[in-house]
Design a protein around this motif. Structure first.
Motif, PDB file in Angstrom:
ATOM      1  N   VAL A 183     -64.634 -61.827 -61.252  1.00 29.91           N
ATOM      2  CA  VAL A 183     -66.089 -61.958 -61.256  1.00 29.91           C
ATOM      3  C   VAL A 183     -66.498 -63.398 -61.554  1.00 29.91           C
ATOM      4  O   VAL A 183     -67.411 -63.942 -60.930  1.00 29.91           O
ATOM      5  N   ALA A 184     -65.810 -64.035 -62.514  1.00 30.86           N
ATOM      6  CA  ALA A 184     -66.180 -65.387 -62.938  1.00 30.86           C
ATOM      7  C   ALA A 184     -66.108 -66.382 -61.788  1.00 30.86           C
ATOM      8  O   ALA A 184     -67.014 -67.208 -61.606  1.00 30.86           O
ATOM      9  N   ASP A 185     -65.040 -66.330 -61.004  1.00 29.42           N
ATOM     10  CA  ASP A 185     -64.878 -67.281 -59.896  1.00 29.42           C
ATOM     11  C   ASP A 185     -65.980 -67.111 -58.857  1.00 29.42           C
ATOM     12  O   ASP A 185     -66.550 -68.092 -58.359  1.00 29.42           O
ATOM     13  N   LYS A 186     -66.286 -65.869 -58.507  1.00 31.04           N
ATOM     14  CA  LYS A 186     -67.311 -65.627 -57.497  1.00 31.04           C
ATOM     15  C   LYS A 186     -68.704 -65.939 -58.037  1.00 31.04           C
ATOM     16  O   LYS A 186     -69.563 -66.459 -57.305  1.00 31.04           O
ATOM     17  N   ALA A 187     -68.931 -65.623 -59.311  1.00 25.81           N
ATOM     18  CA  ALA A 187     -70.230 -65.924 -59.919  1.00 25.81           C
ATOM     19  C   ALA A 187     -70.476 -67.428 -59.968  1.00 25.81           C
ATOM     20  O   ALA A 187     -71.609 -67.891 -59.777  1.00 25.81           O
ATOM     21  N   LEU A 188     -69.421 -68.196 -60.217  1.00 30.19           N
ATOM     22  CA  LEU A 188     -69.567 -69.660 -60.256  1.00 30.19           C
ATOM     23  C   LEU A 188     -70.038 -70.182 -58.900  1.00 30.19           C
ATOM     24  O   LEU A 188     -70.986 -70.974 -58.822  1.00 30.19           O
ATOM     25  N   LEU A 189     -69.381 -69.741 -57.835  1.00 32.56           N
ATOM     26  CA  LEU A 189     -69.759 -70.213 -56.498  1.00 32.56           C
ATOM     27  C   LEU A 189     -71.173 -69.768 -56.138  1.00 32.56           C
ATOM     28  O   LEU A 189     -71.978 -70.568 -55.635  1.00 32.56           O
ATOM     29  N   LEU A 192     -73.761 -71.823 -58.009  1.00 33.16           N
ATOM     30  CA  LEU A 192     -73.908 -73.178 -57.456  1.00 33.16           C
ATOM     31  C   LEU A 192     -74.710 -73.145 -56.154  1.00 33.16           C
ATOM     32  O   LEU A 192     -75.529 -74.043 -55.907  1.00 33.16           O
ATOM     33  N   ILE A 193     -74.474 -72.131 -55.322  1.00 34.39           N
ATOM     34  CA  ILE A 193     -75.232 -72.006 -54.075  1.00 34.39           C
ATOM     35  C   ILE A 193     -76.709 -71.749 -54.381  1.00 34.39           C
ATOM     36  O   ILE A 193     -77.603 -72.419 -53.840  1.00 34.39           O
ATOM     37  N   THR A 194     -76.956 -70.787 -55.266  1.00 33.12           N
ATOM     38  CA  THR A 194     -78.338 -70.482 -55.638  1.00 33.12           C
ATOM     39  C   THR A 194     -79.016 -71.705 -56.236  1.00 33.12           C
ATOM     40  O   THR A 194     -80.156 -72.043 -55.888  1.00 33.12           O
ATOM     41  N   GLY A 195     -78.298 -72.388 -57.138  1.00 35.06           N
ATOM     42  CA  GLY A 195     -78.860 -73.571 -57.781  1.00 35.06           C
ATOM     43  C   GLY A 195     -79.115 -74.697 -56.800  1.00 35.06           C
ATOM     44  O   GLY A 195     -80.155 -75.368 -56.868  1.00 35.06           O
ATOM     45  N   ALA A 196     -78.186 -74.923 -55.877  1.00 36.63           N
ATOM     46  CA  ALA A 196     -78.352 -76.005 -54.902  1.00 36.63           C
ATOM     47  C   ALA A 196     -79.578 -75.764 -54.031  1.00 36.63           C
ATOM     48  O   ALA A 196     -80.365 -76.693 -53.769  1.00 36.63           O
ATOM     49  N   PRO A 412     -65.722 -54.789 -55.568  1.00 39.23           N
ATOM     50  CA  PRO A 412     -66.574 -54.696 -56.759  1.00 39.23           C
ATOM     51  C   PRO A 412     -66.862 -56.043 -57.417  1.00 39.23           C
ATOM     52  O   PRO A 412     -67.934 -56.224 -57.998  1.00 39.23           O
ATOM     53  N   ALA A 413     -65.922 -56.993 -57.339  1.00 36.24           N
ATOM     54  CA  ALA A 413     -66.143 -58.303 -57.957  1.00 36.24           C
ATOM     55  C   ALA A 413     -67.302 -59.029 -57.291  1.00 36.24           C
ATOM     56  O   ALA A 413     -68.126 -59.674 -57.967  1.00 36.24           O
ATOM     57  N   THR A 414     -67.392 -58.929 -55.966  1.00 34.17           N
ATOM     58  CA  THR A 414     -68.493 -59.571 -55.245  1.00 34.17           C
ATOM     59  C   THR A 414     -69.825 -58.940 -55.624  1.00 34.17           C
ATOM     60  O   THR A 414     -70.806 -59.643 -55.900  1.00 34.17           O
ATOM     61  N   LEU A 415     -69.871 -57.611 -55.647  1.00 35.01           N
ATOM     62  CA  LEU A 415     -71.108 -56.921 -56.027  1.00 35.01           C
ATOM     63  C   LEU A 415     -71.499 -57.231 -57.462  1.00 35.01           C
ATOM     64  O   LEU A 415     -72.685 -57.451 -57.760  1.00 35.01           O
ATOM     65  N   ALA A 416     -70.517 -57.262 -58.366  1.00 40.03           N
ATOM     66  CA  ALA A 416     -70.803 -57.567 -59.768  1.00 40.03           C
ATOM     67  C   ALA A 416     -71.362 -58.975 -59.914  1.00 40.03           C
ATOM     68  O   ALA A 416     -72.288 -59.218 -60.708  1.00 40.03           O
ATOM     69  N   ALA A 417     -70.799 -59.933 -59.165  1.00 37.68           N
ATOM     70  CA  ALA A 417     -71.283 -61.314 -59.216  1.00 37.68           C
ATOM     71  C   ALA A 417     -72.705 -61.411 -58.676  1.00 37.68           C
ATOM     72  O   ALA A 417     -73.542 -62.144 -59.228  1.00 37.68           O
ATOM     73  N   ILE A 418     -73.007 -60.667 -57.607  1.00 35.75           N
ATOM     74  CA  ILE A 418     -74.363 -60.665 -57.043  1.00 35.75           C
ATOM     75  C   ILE A 418     -75.353 -60.069 -58.050  1.00 35.75           C
ATOM     76  O   ILE A 418     -76.446 -60.613 -58.272  1.00 35.75           O
TER      77      ILE A 418
END
Length: 474
Positions: A183-189, A192-196, A412-418
């Motif tokens: 989750v951490a790796d996907k949430a980081l990316l 950064l996309i949302t922030g950019a 699930p990791a992608t959904l959790a990060a979203i």
């Protein structure tokens, strides 16, 4: 699969929790009562309802206490650095780089993001707004623009990834039953996309308002800041300037070495072989404890024995104020997971129910399996849970739903990060006036409601873009 009365009660309470969040009310009471009712009905024993409420909170506390500790030690360290004046001296060199409003815009993004990653935005905001915002305004950046950048970079981009302390991904991953690192790796990316996207739109909105450094309006704007934009320290607070300079170097250097070592172990040992989740938090916490000890000794050997206790107490108070309500909320959603329901309901060797997963699986028979609907559904649920102004209280729900809604098309990791993006960007302090955003507005001397309105369009567009890209990337 047969849905029992306990399943339906769990579904009703979950909907009640979401509706309560929509009306901007606390959800601790409905989750506590919900835990009692579900346990009572499932076991058919009133006493079991009482014991399960306690067990749910105890289970959540055990799972989450490492989070409380890392927050405690980081906040305690920040207080110790304030004693020495090192907090101000760490940022002083950055002030000299802000030669114009455009550079100030970029520097404010970078410094806010980095400091918020290590200390969380709430304790970092007073430091940034007291020192960097006046320097940025003096360079020509409008005050509202500075407030937007502090909120988007800190409360949004840094907090939504929480990549260093990893409180948020740990909450999401624990509820989803997956590894924190995934989750951490996907949430980081995604952060950064949302922030950019949000920062780019914010820059376009304020670009024409950026003034030249010698514009007289800059001085007028400075006077509207709390304290008139002054960053001078009292003579009493300068007594430990020598040690303040030392720790202003040692602390950032130590944190940099921590990042480099964690990155080294991650890349040299494989994707899942480095310091992840609890190990990473323990490493950072241990470094923070030693830095806290040395900083307290430097402030005064005779005072150190008592002073360090005060700082740790202040850290625990902050941690429990920030995260305390999460425990009963997490307890209720842990009850919906088969991994924890057995111990909460005291079932022993019996098969554990998975209320939330069973409900979602039953609903999948009538809801078409579509990764777009799942992704944006989790995003919207996360945004709704963020309406309570916390950003973290909804993570057990979005995490649990992510584990249940995962399919062959989306993991699930992608959904959790979203879901984490939706919950924290909204509730963590960019779009909710009753969240920690009020601190940013207060320190910058702007209307919190106006700041919400300014943030709304950039943040919503950023979340939509990052969610869409997540479907293509993963």
């Amino acid at each position: 699969m047969v849905l029992t009365a306990a399943h339906w009660v769990y579904a009703i309470v979950t909907l009640a929790v979401i509706m309560t969040m929509i009306f901007r009310k606390g959800v601790v009471l409905p989750t506590l009562l919900g835990t009692f009712l579900v346990a009572w009905i499932y076991n058919g024993n009133l006493v079991s309802g009482f014991t399960s409420v306690f067990n749910a909170n105890l289970t959540a506390a055990k799972e989450l206490f490492s989070i409380f500790l890392i927050i405690t030690f980081m906040v305690a360290l920040l207080h110790a650095l304030k004693d020495l004046g090192a907090d101000r001296q760490m940022i002083a060199p950055i002030q000299k780089v802000m030669t114009n409003g455009h550079i100030a815009f970029i520097m404010l993004i970078l410094v806010t993001f980095v400091i918020s990653l290590f200390f969380w935005p709430t304790p970092a905001v007073p430091l940034i707004c007291a020192l960097l915002v006046p320097a940025a305004v003096r360079a020509g950046l409008p005050i509202m623009g500075a407030a937007m950048i502090v909120a988007i970079s800190g409360q949004g981009m840094a907090l939504s990834s929480d990549y260093v302390i990893q409180v948020a991904p740990m909450l999401s991953a624990t509820s989803a039953g997956i590894e924190t690192a995934a989750v951490a790796d996907k949430a980081l990316l995604l952060s950064l996309i949302t922030g950019a996207v949000a920062i780019s739109i914010a820059y376009m909105l304020i670009r024409k308002q950026i003034r030249k450094p010698n514009d007289p309006e800059n001085e007028k704007a400075l006077k509207s800041l709390p304290g008139g934009g002054s960053t001078t320290r009292s003579a009493a607070s300068q007594t430990d300037s020598r040690w303040g300079k030392v720790f202003a170097v040692i602390v950032p250097l130590s944190m940099l070495l921590v990042i480099l070592y964690m990155a080294y172990t991650k890349f040299s040992s494989g994707r899942m072989g480095g310091f992840e989740g609890g190990d990473g938090a323990a490493f950072i916490g241990g470094v923070a404890v030693l830095l806290l000890s040395f900083a307290t000794l430097a402030f005064g050997k005779g005072k150190a024995l008592d002073r360090i206790s005060e700082h740790i107490t202040e850290g625990f108070v902050f941690a429990f104020k920030a995260m305390g309500p999460v425990i009963p909320i997490a307890g209720f959603f842990f009850l919906g997971s088969g991994d924890f329901a057995g111990s909460i309901l005291s079932l022993g060797e019996e098969a554990s129910p998975a209320f939330l997963f069973d409900l979602v699986q039953a609903g999948q028979n009538v809801i078409p399996e579509n990764m777009v609907l799942s992704a944006f559904g989790i995003l919207i649920i996360g945004m709704i849970t963020g309406l309570d102004g916390s950003g973290f209280s909804g993570l057990p729900l979005t995490g649990a739903l992510s584990g249940a809604l995962a399919s062959g098309n989306i993991d699930p990791a992608t959904l959790a990060a979203i879901g984490q993006m939706g919950s924290i960007w909204v509730g963590g302090g960019t779009l909710i006036a009753w969240s920690s955003l009020v601190a940013v507005a207060g320190f910058c001397g702007v209307s919190v409601m106006e700041l919400v309105r300014k943030n709304f369009f950039p943040v919503i567009i950023g979340l939509m873009v990052s969610t869409t890209l997540a479907l293509f990337i993963w």
